[in-house]
Design a protein around this motif. Sequence first.
Motif, mmCIF file in Angstrom:
data_model
loop_
_atom_site.group_PDB
_atom_site.id
_atom_site.type_symbol
_atom_site.label_atom_id
_atom_site.label_comp_id
_atom_site.label_asym_id
_atom_site.label_seq_id
_atom_site.Cartn_x
_atom_site.Cartn_y
_atom_site.Cartn_z
ATOM 1 N N SER A 106 0.813 -1.221 0.000
ATOM 2 C CA SER A 106 0.000 0.000 0.000
ATOM 3 C C SER A 106 0.842 1.265 0.000
ATOM 4 C CB SER A 106 -0.932 0.008 1.215
ATOM 5 O OG SER A 106 -0.176 0.006 2.426
ATOM 6 N N LEU A 107 2.129 1.133 0.360
ATOM 7 C CA LEU A 107 3.002 2.301 0.441
ATOM 8 C C LEU A 107 3.745 2.576 -0.871
ATOM 9 C CD1 LEU A 107 4.573 1.709 3.989
ATOM 10 C CD2 LEU A 107 2.674 3.229 3.382
ATOM 11 N N TYR A 108 3.664 1.650 -1.824
ATOM 12 C CA TYR A 108 4.398 1.817 -3.075
ATOM 13 C C TYR A 108 4.073 3.112 -3.822
ATOM 14 C CZ TYR A 108 6.633 -2.784 -3.092
ATOM 15 O OH TYR A 108 7.418 -3.862 -2.809
ATOM 16 N N PRO A 109 2.792 3.529 -3.846
ATOM 17 C CA PRO A 109 2.483 4.781 -4.566
ATOM 18 C C PRO A 109 3.241 5.985 -4.050
ATOM 19 C CG PRO A 109 0.473 3.543 -4.144
ATOM 20 C CD PRO A 109 1.558 2.858 -3.372
ATOM 21 N N LEU A 110 3.674 5.956 -2.798
ATOM 22 C CA LEU A 110 4.402 7.088 -2.234
ATOM 23 C C LEU A 110 5.757 7.285 -2.896
ATOM 24 C CD1 LEU A 110 3.696 6.611 1.591
ATOM 25 C CD2 LEU A 110 2.409 7.949 -0.087
ATOM 26 N N VAL A 111 6.321 6.213 -3.464
ATOM 27 C CA VAL A 111 7.612 6.340 -4.139
ATOM 28 C C VAL A 111 7.490 6.190 -5.655
ATOM 29 C CG1 VAL A 111 8.929 5.565 -2.130
ATOM 30 C CG2 VAL A 111 8.151 3.881 -3.794
ATOM 31 N N ASP A 112 6.471 5.448 -6.109
ATOM 32 C CA ASP A 112 6.285 5.288 -7.555
ATOM 33 C C ASP A 112 5.797 6.577 -8.201
ATOM 34 O OD1 ASP A 112 7.129 2.687 -7.450
ATOM 35 O OD2 ASP A 112 5.117 1.809 -7.460
ATOM 36 N N ASP A 113 5.129 7.413 -7.420
ATOM 37 C CA ASP A 113 4.645 8.708 -7.901
ATOM 38 C C ASP A 113 5.591 9.801 -7.407
ATOM 39 O OD1 ASP A 113 3.360 11.122 -8.396
ATOM 40 O OD2 ASP A 113 1.374 10.342 -7.931
ATOM 41 N N LYS A 114 6.402 10.338 -8.315
ATOM 42 C CA LYS A 114 7.402 11.340 -7.923
ATOM 43 C C LYS A 114 6.767 12.615 -7.375
ATOM 44 C CE LYS A 114 10.866 9.652 -11.208
ATOM 45 N NZ LYS A 114 10.084 8.444 -11.554
ATOM 46 N N LEU A 115 5.554 12.908 -7.798
ATOM 47 C CA LEU A 115 4.876 14.095 -7.290
ATOM 48 C C LEU A 115 4.503 13.901 -5.820
ATOM 49 C CD1 LEU A 115 3.751 16.893 -7.804
ATOM 50 C CD2 LEU A 115 1.644 15.834 -8.670
ATOM 51 N N GLN A 116 3.990 12.714 -5.491
ATOM 52 C CA GLN A 116 3.678 12.428 -4.086
ATOM 53 C C GLN A 116 4.933 12.459 -3.235
ATOM 54 O OE1 GLN A 116 0.820 9.677 -2.478
ATOM 55 N NE2 GLN A 116 0.296 8.934 -4.530
ATOM 56 N N THR A 117 6.011 11.855 -3.743
ATOM 57 C CA THR A 117 7.265 11.838 -2.997
ATOM 58 C C THR A 117 7.748 13.253 -2.712
ATOM 59 O OG1 THR A 117 7.909 9.771 -4.107
ATOM 60 C CG2 THR A 117 9.645 10.996 -2.983
ATOM 61 N N LYS A 118 7.695 14.103 -3.732
ATOM 62 C CA LYS A 118 8.159 15.478 -3.578
ATOM 63 C C LYS A 118 7.330 16.236 -2.537
ATOM 64 C CE LYS A 118 9.487 17.551 -7.335
ATOM 65 N NZ LYS A 118 10.924 17.879 -7.144
ATOM 66 N N ARG A 119 6.013 16.060 -2.584
ATOM 67 C CA ARG A 119 5.145 16.763 -1.632
ATOM 68 C C ARG A 119 5.371 16.279 -0.205
ATOM 69 N NH1 ARG A 119 -0.201 16.690 -5.613
ATOM 70 N NH2 ARG A 119 0.262 18.672 -6.684
ATOM 71 N N LEU A 120 5.583 14.977 -0.028
ATOM 72 C CA LEU A 120 5.884 14.437 1.298
ATOM 73 C C LEU A 120 7.198 15.005 1.828
ATOM 74 C CD1 LEU A 120 4.969 10.653 0.924
ATOM 75 C CD2 LEU A 120 3.850 12.301 2.425
ATOM 76 N N ALA A 121 8.211 15.050 0.955
ATOM 77 C CA ALA A 121 9.522 15.557 1.360
ATOM 78 C C ALA A 121 9.439 17.019 1.768
ATOM 79 C CB ALA A 121 10.528 15.365 0.228
ATOM 80 N N ILE A 122 8.734 17.819 0.994
ATOM 81 C CA ILE A 122 8.590 19.247 1.301
ATOM 82 C C ILE A 122 7.909 19.418 2.661
ATOM 83 C CG2 ILE A 122 7.439 21.385 0.618
ATOM 84 C CD1 ILE A 122 7.845 20.486 -2.319
#
Length: 314
Positions: free
Chosen positions: A31-47
């Motif tokens: 269930s956590l894969y989308p957090l890294v497979d989607d670069k936009l989600q990853t970027k928003r989480l990091a920010i």
Amino acid sequence: MFRTLLNLKRAGVVGINRRNADYILRYNERSLYPLVDDKLQTKRLAIAAGIAVPELYGVIEIEHDITNLPDIVSEHRDFVVKPAHGSGGNGIYVIIGRINDRYQHNNGSLLTKEELKYHISNILSGMYSLGGQPDQALIEYRVKFDTLFESISYRGVPDIRTIVFRGIPVASMVRLPTRMSDGKANLHQGAVGAGIDLATGCTTHAVWQNRPVEQHPDTGAPISGFEIPHWNKLLILASQCYELVGLGYLGVDVVLDRELGPLVLELNARPGLSIQIANGRGMQKRLEYIDRLAEIPESAQERASLAQDLFVRV
């Protein structure tokens, strides 16, 4: 063949089957894969977590939005276009400037506005996405690599891949663009992979096209003994990504900007194993040691320090 397999086992080299069964399936919730497979989600989480990433200028989600490209980049002569769900560096266009009405690609070619818009249209259609699903195009800051890398890189930005297990860095390598890789830091496309001593941040062995090399194939500069800038900060940054997405086994890709320092480029839930070849040593003993730990240090700094200690001892 059996002798080769036995030698790899003795060297502590982790194979794909073991990586998948013992680490990815056990420690990475699907269930956590989308957090890294989607670069936009990853970027928003990091920010949101205060982790430095390349600035996002804009997102193009549908065909009609492609007409917004001139407005998105109006204040930026250089930028990067990438698919949100791409992999292996496919579909990424690095624009390093403009000449008259054309965009200058980092490989030296010039693109018209129509050609760049056509490329973005291909991104949206899913040409570069995982599974060929409809995608989004990210327009973001172009990293200016530290000039210290100039002698061992060709027309591109080197990046540092770190494997992180239970929040503890296990192995790192720097991927150096070449003429063959078209300036991309991707080993499968022809970049050089140089292992990094986790304790010191200095490069050790290097491979190119699965062959050991001592010099960069295009510049002729020696690769080993190169000291990676901001090394301790980079290791801590990689460790922080464990809390960011909750994956127990992941790859963290970081670039070093000459003005902004380390920036997280992307995360990977299924990082490849060629990092072992680049380092000239397997990861198995360190992975097993970390797997047996009853408790993991809470702070990223403590985990980074543990990683440096393990690199020497295990």
